[in-house]
Design a protein around this motif. Structure first.
Motif, PDB file in Angstrom:
ATOM      1  N   MET A  23      51.830  15.226  26.326  1.00 35.88           N
ATOM      2  CA  MET A  23      52.795  15.239  25.225  1.00 35.88           C
ATOM      3  C   MET A  23      54.046  14.485  25.654  1.00 35.88           C
ATOM      4  O   MET A  23      54.597  14.738  26.712  1.00 35.88           O
ATOM      5  CB  MET A  23      53.150  16.681  24.856  1.00 35.88           C
ATOM      6  N   THR A  24      54.486  13.533  24.853  1.00 39.60           N
ATOM      7  CA  THR A  24      55.668  12.764  25.204  1.00 39.60           C
ATOM      8  C   THR A  24      56.895  13.653  25.193  1.00 39.60           C
ATOM      9  O   THR A  24      56.926  14.716  24.553  1.00 39.60           O
ATOM     10  CB  THR A  24      55.870  11.612  24.216  1.00 39.60           C
ATOM     11  N   GLY A  25      57.949  13.185  25.889  1.00 45.63           N
ATOM     12  CA  GLY A  25      59.164  13.985  25.980  1.00 45.63           C
ATOM     13  C   GLY A  25      59.779  14.291  24.633  1.00 45.63           C
ATOM     14  O   GLY A  25      60.202  15.422  24.370  1.00 45.63           O
ATOM     15  N   GLN A  26      59.837  13.290  23.750  1.00 53.07           N
ATOM     16  CA  GLN A  26      60.461  13.496  22.447  1.00 53.07           C
ATOM     17  C   GLN A  26      59.650  14.478  21.602  1.00 53.07           C
ATOM     18  O   GLN A  26      60.200  15.367  20.964  1.00 53.07           O
ATOM     19  CB  GLN A  26      60.599  12.166  21.710  1.00 53.07           C
ATOM     20  N   LEU A  27      58.330  14.320  21.603  1.00 55.17           N
ATOM     21  CA  LEU A  27      57.488  15.234  20.839  1.00 55.17           C
ATOM     22  C   LEU A  27      57.591  16.653  21.387  1.00 55.17           C
ATOM     23  O   LEU A  27      57.634  17.624  20.633  1.00 55.17           O
ATOM     24  CB  LEU A  27      56.040  14.760  20.857  1.00 55.17           C
ATOM     25  N   SER A  28      57.606  16.764  22.706  1.00 51.15           N
ATOM     26  CA  SER A  28      57.737  18.082  23.327  1.00 51.15           C
ATOM     27  C   SER A  28      59.055  18.733  22.960  1.00 51.15           C
ATOM     28  O   SER A  28      59.123  19.929  22.647  1.00 51.15           O
ATOM     29  CB  SER A  28      57.614  17.951  24.847  1.00 51.15           C
ATOM     30  N   SER A  29      60.125  17.955  22.969  1.00 54.50           N
ATOM     31  CA  SER A  29      61.443  18.479  22.604  1.00 54.50           C
ATOM     32  C   SER A  29      61.480  18.929  21.152  1.00 54.50           C
ATOM     33  O   SER A  29      62.043  19.976  20.822  1.00 54.50           O
ATOM     34  CB  SER A  29      62.499  17.404  22.863  1.00 54.50           C
ATOM     35  N   THR A  30      60.859  18.126  20.264  1.00 51.97           N
ATOM     36  CA  THR A  30      60.834  18.496  18.853  1.00 51.97           C
ATOM     37  C   THR A  30      60.054  19.780  18.642  1.00 51.97           C
ATOM     38  O   THR A  30      60.455  20.656  17.865  1.00 51.97           O
ATOM     39  CB  THR A  30      60.217  17.369  18.011  1.00 51.97           C
ATOM     40  N   LEU A  31      58.928  19.930  19.336  1.00 54.77           N
ATOM     41  CA  LEU A  31      58.142  21.154  19.217  1.00 54.77           C
ATOM     42  C   LEU A  31      58.942  22.360  19.688  1.00 54.77           C
ATOM     43  O   LEU A  31      58.911  23.426  19.047  1.00 54.77           O
ATOM     44  CB  LEU A  31      56.841  21.031  20.015  1.00 54.77           C
ATOM     45  N   GLU A  32      59.659  22.208  20.781  1.00 58.35           N
ATOM     46  CA  GLU A  32      60.491  23.315  21.274  1.00 58.35           C
ATOM     47  C   GLU A  32      61.551  23.698  20.246  1.00 58.35           C
ATOM     48  O   GLU A  32      61.817  24.890  20.020  1.00 58.35           O
ATOM     49  CB  GLU A  32      61.149  22.921  22.594  1.00 58.35           C
ATOM     50  N   GLY A  86      54.482  26.966   7.286  1.00 56.38           N
ATOM     51  CA  GLY A  86      55.643  26.354   7.909  1.00 56.38           C
ATOM     52  C   GLY A  86      55.673  26.418   9.424  1.00 56.38           C
ATOM     53  O   GLY A  86      56.609  25.899  10.041  1.00 56.38           O
ATOM     54  N   ARG A  87      54.671  27.019  10.037  1.00 58.63           N
ATOM     55  CA  ARG A  87      54.616  27.116  11.497  1.00 58.63           C
ATOM     56  C   ARG A  87      53.625  26.095  12.054  1.00 58.63           C
ATOM     57  O   ARG A  87      52.545  25.907  11.494  1.00 58.63           O
ATOM     58  CB  ARG A  87      54.222  28.527  11.948  1.00 58.63           C
ATOM     59  N   VAL A  88      53.982  25.492  13.163  1.00 54.19           N
ATOM     60  CA  VAL A  88      53.139  24.460  13.768  1.00 54.19           C
ATOM     61  C   VAL A  88      51.996  25.117  14.528  1.00 54.19           C
ATOM     62  O   VAL A  88      52.221  25.916  15.445  1.00 54.19           O
ATOM     63  CB  VAL A  88      53.950  23.571  14.721  1.00 54.19           C
ATOM     64  N   ARG A  89      50.765  24.796  14.156  1.00 55.10           N
ATOM     65  CA  ARG A  89      49.583  25.322  14.842  1.00 55.10           C
ATOM     66  C   ARG A  89      48.894  24.246  15.681  1.00 55.10           C
ATOM     67  O   ARG A  89      48.142  24.568  16.608  1.00 55.10           O
ATOM     68  CB  ARG A  89      48.592  25.895  13.823  1.00 55.10           C
ATOM     69  N   LYS A  90      49.125  22.971  15.352  1.00 57.48           N
ATOM     70  CA  LYS A  90      48.635  21.857  16.156  1.00 57.48           C
ATOM     71  C   LYS A  90      49.743  20.830  16.215  1.00 57.48           C
ATOM     72  O   LYS A  90      50.407  20.572  15.207  1.00 57.48           O
ATOM     73  CB  LYS A  90      47.367  21.253  15.536  1.00 57.48           C
ATOM     74  N   TRP A  91      49.956  20.264  17.400  1.00 52.10           N
ATOM     75  CA  TRP A  91      51.046  19.309  17.580  1.00 52.10           C
ATOM     76  C   TRP A  91      50.622  18.270  18.609  1.00 52.10           C
ATOM     77  O   TRP A  91      50.036  18.614  19.640  1.00 52.10           O
ATOM     78  CB  TRP A  91      52.297  20.055  18.071  1.00 52.10           C
ATOM     79  N   ASP A  92      50.916  17.034  18.316  1.00 50.19           N
ATOM     80  CA  ASP A  92      50.550  15.941  19.213  1.00 50.19           C
ATOM     81  C   ASP A  92      49.055  16.002  19.539  1.00 50.19           C
ATOM     82  O   ASP A  92      48.648  15.812  20.675  1.00 50.19           O
ATOM     83  CB  ASP A  92      51.391  15.983  20.487  1.00 50.19           C
ATOM     84  N   ARG A  93      48.253  16.354  18.506  1.00 53.33           N
ATOM     85  CA  ARG A  93      46.783  16.372  18.560  1.00 53.33           C
ATOM     86  C   ARG A  93      46.225  17.522  19.393  1.00 53.33           C
ATOM     87  O   ARG A  93      45.020  17.542  19.690  1.00 53.33           O
ATOM     88  CB  ARG A  93      46.228  15.022  19.057  1.00 53.33           C
ATOM     89  N   ARG A  94      47.050  18.492  19.763  1.00 54.51           N
ATOM     90  CA  ARG A  94      46.564  19.639  20.532  1.00 54.51           C
ATOM     91  C   ARG A  94      47.025  20.937  19.895  1.00 54.51           C
ATOM     92  O   ARG A  94      48.136  21.023  19.374  1.00 54.51           O
ATOM     93  CB  ARG A  94      47.075  19.557  21.977  1.00 54.51           C
ATOM     94  N   LEU A  95      46.163  21.960  19.968  1.00 45.62           N
ATOM     95  CA  LEU A  95      46.542  23.270  19.453  1.00 45.62           C
ATOM     96  C   LEU A  95      47.732  23.812  20.227  1.00 45.62           C
ATOM     97  O   LEU A  95      47.857  23.614  21.441  1.00 45.62           O
ATOM     98  CB  LEU A  95      45.364  24.233  19.562  1.00 45.62           C
ATOM     99  N   VAL A  96      48.588  24.513  19.518  1.00 44.86           N
ATOM    100  CA  VAL A  96      49.812  25.053  20.115  1.00 44.86           C
ATOM    101  C   VAL A  96      49.558  26.488  20.572  1.00 44.86           C
ATOM    102  O   VAL A  96      49.015  27.314  19.831  1.00 44.86           O
ATOM    103  CB  VAL A  96      50.967  25.020  19.091  1.00 44.86           C
ATOM    104  N   GLY A  97      49.963  26.779  21.814  1.00 42.35           N
ATOM    105  CA  GLY A  97      49.905  28.146  22.322  1.00 42.35           C
ATOM    106  C   GLY A  97      48.512  28.649  22.628  1.00 42.35           C
ATOM    107  O   GLY A  97      48.289  29.872  22.667  1.00 42.35           O
TER     108      GLY A  97
END
Length: 472
Positions: free
Chosen positions: A1-10, A427-438
């Motif tokens: 996960m790129t830094g910007q995408l990771s920061s946005t997810l956080e 409204g909650r992210v379940r997949k981000w940057d092509r990978r499941l979250v959590g």
């Protein structure tokens, strides 16, 4: 996960508890599936908390978390209207199954009784996470292996833990030992897990159309209709095909047991009288294109033409992963191809014009009409202000999707799960940057394989055969 995408997810994750959190998806092509809004090029989608607040070009919003989706397609999440989720760790154990009897014998007679509550949890969770990864944000789990209260609890907990918009359709097993707690236990499930109507996971009663397969206790009629009415829940009916189901539908019409609370699953080879009765009563229809064709259910033809001829726009479903694909892209493409083939074949050699469905039709079946099939179209199924924010974002600049000429055609014919960059449920992210979250995929892998081994061991003890019995 790129830094910007990771920061946005956080940032998104940290702000999730705020019911007024603003998120602006900006610059994408928005396939709303809302007839009043259509498809918007270079548009924005504003989320407020769990809902879609606004859709349009160049929205200006202060204090919103901005997510750049330029070069992407934003669409409503898919709706799977019927899947037996508990079977997921037995995927493709019978890939060349020849008929319904073989499926019943191999999976429901042989394997299902060897499931414990933990196996129910593992299978249901695996199915739901796979659904989310493939852009399915709503899934009806036709849970027909509830041998004990604990089996039901495990299946519901799995849906809750994944964050999918789930529908737990509860039914007792067809065969084998069980605690005889169903349908009485539905009242406990209703009060324990489903105290409000606005939650992510909801409850339905599941039943069969007729008693031929598993006896009268599972067949829909006055008794089960009364249970559903008392609990104010819908009813999902499987094995809705052929002459026996057709006769039952006509009888239910006379007995005033039909209504919009019913979902008819499969609906292959039904009589014209049965279709008319369902239309007049507002019964919804779930098609299982690959199931009907590959397993050979009645005439093996998904009855999309019959449904449309009676003014019923159906939903789509995966059905059984023991023999079939797990994703909605497969269902859409299969139905589109077979219907258009049948339309041309019927008109070949005549002056008639083939009556074909379109890519927009099958995407509608997979989204808005699917939500309507489950009576959730007021909640999900389209990118409409006021609805829950159940969305998928598809990269339209990937190798297999570029260049973008027709966004609906790209979703239906070009994309697959690997192109889905993010998935949002309420409204909650379940997949981000092509990978499941959590999701700890290593732990999930171990859980799944441990469950398979445990089921195989129980089968070996039962049948006295040292082979890998779960796969035979």
């Amino acid at each position: 996960m790129t830094g910007q995408l990771s920061s946005t997810l956080e940032t998104l994750t940290a702000a999730e508890p705020d019911p007024d959190r603003l998120v602006l998806l900006t610059g994408g092509t928005v396939v709303t599936m809302d007839p009043a809004l259509g498809t918007l090029e270079r548009a924005d989608v504003l989320l407020r908390g769990d809902r879609i607040a606004e859709v349009g070009p160049a929205l200006t919003v202060a204090d919103a978390i901005v997510v750049d989706v330029s070069g992407s397609i934003v669409a409503p999440g898919f709706v799977d209207t019927h899947r037996h989720a508990w079977q997921a760790q037995m995927r493709r154990t019978i890939p060349d199954v020849d008929d319904l009897v073989e499926y019943l014998q191999s999976t429901l007679v042989r394997v299902a009784p060897r499931y414990g509550p933990h196996d129910m949890y593992v299978g249901t969770r695996l199915a739901a996470l796979t659904a989310l990864d493939g852009g399915i944000t709503t899934m009806l789990d036709f849970s027909h292996n509830s041998r004990t209260r604990e089996h039901s609890d495990a299946a519901i907990t799995a849906l809750l833990d994944t964050g999918i918009r789930g529908v737990h359709a509860s039914m007792s097993p067809h065969f084998g030992d069980w605690d005889q707690q169903w349908p009485g236990d539905l009242a406990r499930l209703r009060s324990t897990y489903f105290s409000t109507d606005d939650q992510l996971v909801t409850l339905r009663l599941a039943a069969l159309a007729t008693p031929e397969i598993a006896g009268a206790r599972l067949a829909y009629g006055h008794d089960l209709a009364r249970v559903a009415a008392d609990l104010d829940i819908g009813v999902s009916l499987d094995v809705m095909f052929g002459a026996a189901a057709s006769e039952a539908i006509v009888r239910w019409e006379r007995e005033k047991l039909l209504g919009p609370h019913l979902e008819s699953i499969h609906s292959t080879a039904l009589s014209a009288d049965a279709w008319a009765a369902m239309r007049d009563a507002g019964v919804t229809v779930s098609l299982a294109p690959t199931s009907d064709m590959q397993i050979g259910l009645e005439d093996a033809v998904p009855p999309v033409d019959e449904a449309l001829a009676h003014g019923i726009r159906p939903g789509l479903s995966v059905d059984v992963e023991v023999a079939l694909a797990s994703d909605m892209f497969t269902q859409m493409r299969t139905l589109l191809a077979v219907q258009r083939m049948r339309a041309v074949h019927a008109a070949y050699g005549t002056d008639a014009e083939p009556v074909r469905i379109t890519t927009r039709d099958v995407l509608d079946f997979a989204t808005l009409s699917g939500a309507r099939t489950l009576r959730l179209d007021h909640v999900t199924g389209s990118v409409t202000p006021g609805k829950q924010a159940d969305l998928i974002v598809i990269d339209a600049e990937d190798l297999n999707t570029m260049p973008l000429h027709d966004p609906i055609g790209t979703v239906v014919l070009g994309a697959d799960r690997s192109n889905i960059t993010s998935v949002w449920v309420a409204g909650r992210v379940r997949k981000w940057d092509r990978r499941l979250v959590g999701v700890d995929l290593g732990a999930l892998h171990a859980q799944v394989h441990d469950s398979v081994d445990a089921i195989a061991e129980r089968l070996t003890r039962q049948h006295g055969n040292p082979v890998d019995a779960a796969r035979t």
